[in-house]
Motif scaffolding. Structure first.
Motif, PDB file in Angstrom:
ATOM      1  N   TYR A 307      75.768  59.295 115.233  1.00 40.09           N
ATOM      2  CA  TYR A 307      74.499  59.965 115.549  1.00 40.09           C
ATOM      3  C   TYR A 307      73.445  58.925 115.922  1.00 40.09           C
ATOM      4  O   TYR A 307      72.739  59.052 116.934  1.00 40.09           O
ATOM      5  N   ALA A 310      74.089  57.099 119.238  1.00 43.25           N
ATOM      6  CA  ALA A 310      73.674  57.866 120.421  1.00 43.25           C
ATOM      7  C   ALA A 310      72.172  57.739 120.660  1.00 43.25           C
ATOM      8  O   ALA A 310      71.726  57.596 121.806  1.00 43.25           O
ATOM      9  N   ALA A 528      73.954  63.833 119.715  1.00 44.43           N
ATOM     10  CA  ALA A 528      75.151  63.529 118.933  1.00 44.43           C
ATOM     11  C   ALA A 528      75.352  64.527 117.802  1.00 44.43           C
ATOM     12  O   ALA A 528      76.479  64.730 117.347  1.00 44.43           O
ATOM     13  N   THR A 531      77.726  67.070 119.318  1.00 48.14           N
ATOM     14  CA  THR A 531      79.090  66.604 119.594  1.00 48.14           C
ATOM     15  C   THR A 531      79.828  66.237 118.305  1.00 48.14           C
ATOM     16  O   THR A 531      80.999  66.583 118.132  1.00 48.14           O
ATOM     17  N   GLN A 558      84.099  59.779 120.872  1.00 46.51           N
ATOM     18  CA  GLN A 558      82.682  60.053 120.674  1.00 46.51           C
ATOM     19  C   GLN A 558      81.806  58.986 121.323  1.00 46.51           C
ATOM     20  O   GLN A 558      80.793  59.295 121.945  1.00 46.51           O
ATOM     21  N   LEU A 562      79.246  60.030 124.202  1.00 45.09           N
ATOM     22  CA  LEU A 562      77.813  59.869 123.962  1.00 45.09           C
ATOM     23  C   LEU A 562      77.186  58.856 124.909  1.00 45.09           C
ATOM     24  O   LEU A 562      76.045  59.030 125.351  1.00 45.09           O
TER      25      LEU A 562
END
Length: 628
Positions: A307, A310, A528, A531, A558, A562
């Motif tokens: 997270y 991103a 994020a 996703t 990921q 991202l």
């Protein structure tokens, strides 16, 4: 919150500090019987809310509580004092079997009404109205047709279920028990982290780690907010704490006010996703699922890192495109500033170790809190005076009070949904709309949680969504932990998504920007959250489950997705991107993240392939641009 006269203010702060000290003591030496603890918790924390928060800001007295505020506070104390006095009798009574006397009925109604008013004032009017709607549904639901039809509840059944069913739900249910025990002690630990100077350590570390790079102040905001998330269970308080420093810095180097506010709010919201504390909802998750908290934070760790990766990537691309500069060297603290506070990290390490060894959360937090006080004494700059200890306890109490009423309100909602069968009915509606398709079910549940987040805070939003959604996900073969983490992520990021986004609105106030535009930017910087939320279901490697190959594959998927998405909406990779390349990269990023019908190898090939192609294209064309 009111600016009370000094005498009354110190009296309330003393009450809050004393209550927090009692909770801390119980965390280390054992809690009393559940009903006694819950009664004490609500008796202490509900009445002061009527003195601290005006009934109608702008119209009610701004400094001194009115006569009606004092009456509200006194009346609010009565039902909780009664429960505390008759705790043994309340514990021994058989729910729905022993008589629910007229006295109990009157006290229950008083408890519900005062709780609703306290919630409206101190938390969110939306949560209060949701509680009212659920109680109204119990009263009138038997008149509704079809799947919404319920049995005919008597008034005493409604009040009893909402108030005095400690084993199932309501005001005195298990949710209040979690807040009064484990969560309370962790809130106290967070307050002592702030009071000892750990916040300064985090802020300085963020500046040293990220300040020298392009878009430095924005990266400092991201790093600092993530670290502050280990102390604060509130995204709004996180925004206010870190945003007061970072938002003006971001504006100074060229970010627009709305973008600066969006970056700060997205970073602050993510604090609740960051182990080892993760906010109140994660402790509720541990209680609901019976999964050890240590296992939950391990499963959530990679998702939280992604997270923040991103957000940092998005900030970097935005800063590069705009040609922004790093922080001025004069504003970056010296390394010795971190070294002078570095000993404060030891209690956090101890907390993680104790929880990894499967000690109870409340005892681990108690030990870490006492360790924080002791470790802080080692150096003069971090040594906590008696006044600093008092302030930390008082701040913990002020944080616990609104949380106490919001969780009690969520308990009423869960009790009503369970008693009426609405959990099953609403789950059946979603299941029918999904038609047995897991992907569609996840989308519907994500929308449901985001809608819930419009009017209520993260923790009650997650609790209600879990009651509705988790059984549906389990029925389609999803394991317990990823199902809860999926709903938890969407409950958290709801604080930053429009049209109502508490964290973004707080950041907008600091930045002097439009709240709606700020929340739009917060959503794109926090992409994020969407996703990674779905990755918990489809890519279990993200939770460190499976083989090393599966874990590495999930992380690379990921990272590639991202990077593509954040680069596409920023319009920059190694150089500015044209419209066609932005569309191509955005589509490739979404496919990498969400095209779960494809093999992982194919998704990874799409993501990495497009990144390599675009990077190579921009590298080849770079000399031509310089010549031109």
């Amino acid at each position: 919150m009111r600016e009370l006269p000094s005498g009354l203010r110190y009296a309330i702060l003393a009450l809050m500090a004393g209550a927090a000290a009692v909770h801390l003591y119980f965390g280390g030496y054992g809690f009393p019987e559940p009903i006694t603890m819950r009664g004490f918790h609500l008796l202490i924390f509900v009445p002061p809310l009527f003195l601290l928060y005006p009934a109608f800001p702008g119209r009610s007295p701004a400094r001194w509580p009115s006569v009606f505020d004092w009456l509200w506070a006194i009346i609010a104390a009565v039902p909780h004092a009664w429960v505390l006095w008759y705790a043994d009798a309340v514990s021994d009574r058989m729910e729905y079997v022993d008589p629910f006397t007229p006295q109990m009925m009157a006290l229950g109604i008083i408890c519900i009404i005062t709780l609703l008013e306290a919630t409206r004032r101190a938390v969110e009017p939306g949560l209060a109205w949701m509680v009212v709607g659920c109680l109204a549904y119990m009263w009138w639901g038997h008149h509704l047709p079809g799947v919404l039809n319920t049995r005919d509840f008597t008034l005493s059944e409604i009040v009893e279920s909402a108030w005095l069913v400690p084993t199932a739900g309501g005001v005195y249910g298990p949710l209040t028990g979690i807040v009064a025990t484990t969560i309370a002690v962790f809130i106290i630990f967070g307050a002592f982290m702030q009071g000892s100077g750990t916040g300064r350590l985090f802020s300085n570390f963020g500046a040293i780690a990220a300040g020298r790079f392009t878009g430095g102040p924005a990266k400092v905001a991201v790093v600092t907010s993530g670290l502050f998330g280990t102390m604060s269970g509130s995204s709004v308080s996180n925004v206010i704490t870190t945003g007061a420093m970072t938002i003006p810095l971001m504006k100074r180097i060229g970010y627009s006010p709305a973008v600066a506010g969006g970056i700060e709010s997205a970073a602050s919201v993510g604090g609740a996703l960051m182990p080892p504390v993760m906010g109140a909802a994660a402790f509720v998750m541990a209680e609901i699922t019976n999964i050890p908290y240590s296992e939950i934070i391990v499963a959530a760790a990679l998702g939280a890192v992604l997270y923040y990766f991103a957000i940092l990537a998005a900030v970097h691309f935005e800063a590069k495109r705009a040609g922004m500069k790093p922080m001025p060297a004069s504003e970056i603290p010296a390394l010795r500033e971190i070294l002078a506070d570095l000993h404060l990290i030891l209690p956090i390490v101890a907390l993680v170790w104790l929880m990894g060894e499967r000690w109870s959360g409340n005892f681990a937090a108690f030990c870490a809190t006492m360790g924080m006080i002791g470790i802080a004494m080692l150096r003069r700059r971090t040594r906590m005076s008696p006044r600093a200890i008092f302030d930390a306890l008082a701040n913990a109490g002020l944080t616990m009070a609104p949380l106490a009423v919001s969780i009690a309100g969520a308990g009423i909602v869960v009790s009503a949904l369970t008693a009426t069968g609405m959990v099953v009915a609403f789950g059946g509606i979603i299941k029918e709309l999904a038609g047995g398709q897991l992907g569609l079910l996840l989308v519907l549940l994500a929308i449901t949680v985001l809608v819930l987040g419009l009017g209520i805070p993260t923790t009650p939003s997650y609790i209600i969504a879990a009651a509705i959604g988790v059984p549906q996900l389990i029925a389609l073969g999803v394991d317990m932990l990823p199902a809860h983490l999926f709903l938890f992520y969407f409950a958290v990021i709801a604080d930053a998504t429009p049209p109502v986004a508490a964290a973004a609105f707080a950041a907008a106030a600091i930045a002097g920007a439009s709240p709606t535009i700020t929340s739009v930017h917060a959503t794109r910087f926090g992409i994020a959250g969407f996703t990674v939320g779905f990755a918990f279901i489809y890519d279990p490697g993200i939770m460190l489950h499976g083989s090393l190959v599966e874990i590495v594959s999930a992380v690379l998927l990921q990272v590639a997705a991202l990077t593509l998405v954040t680069s596409a909406y920023a319009g920059f990779l190694l150089a500015p991107l044209g419209v066609l390349l932005r569309v191509m990269m955005g589509a490739a990023g979404l496919a990498t993240a969400f095209a779960h019908q494809l093999p992982d190898g194919a998704r990874l090939a799409i993501g990495i392939g497009v990144l390599v192609l675009v990077s190579a294209w921009q590298t080849v064309r770079a000399p031509k641009r310089r010549i031109a």
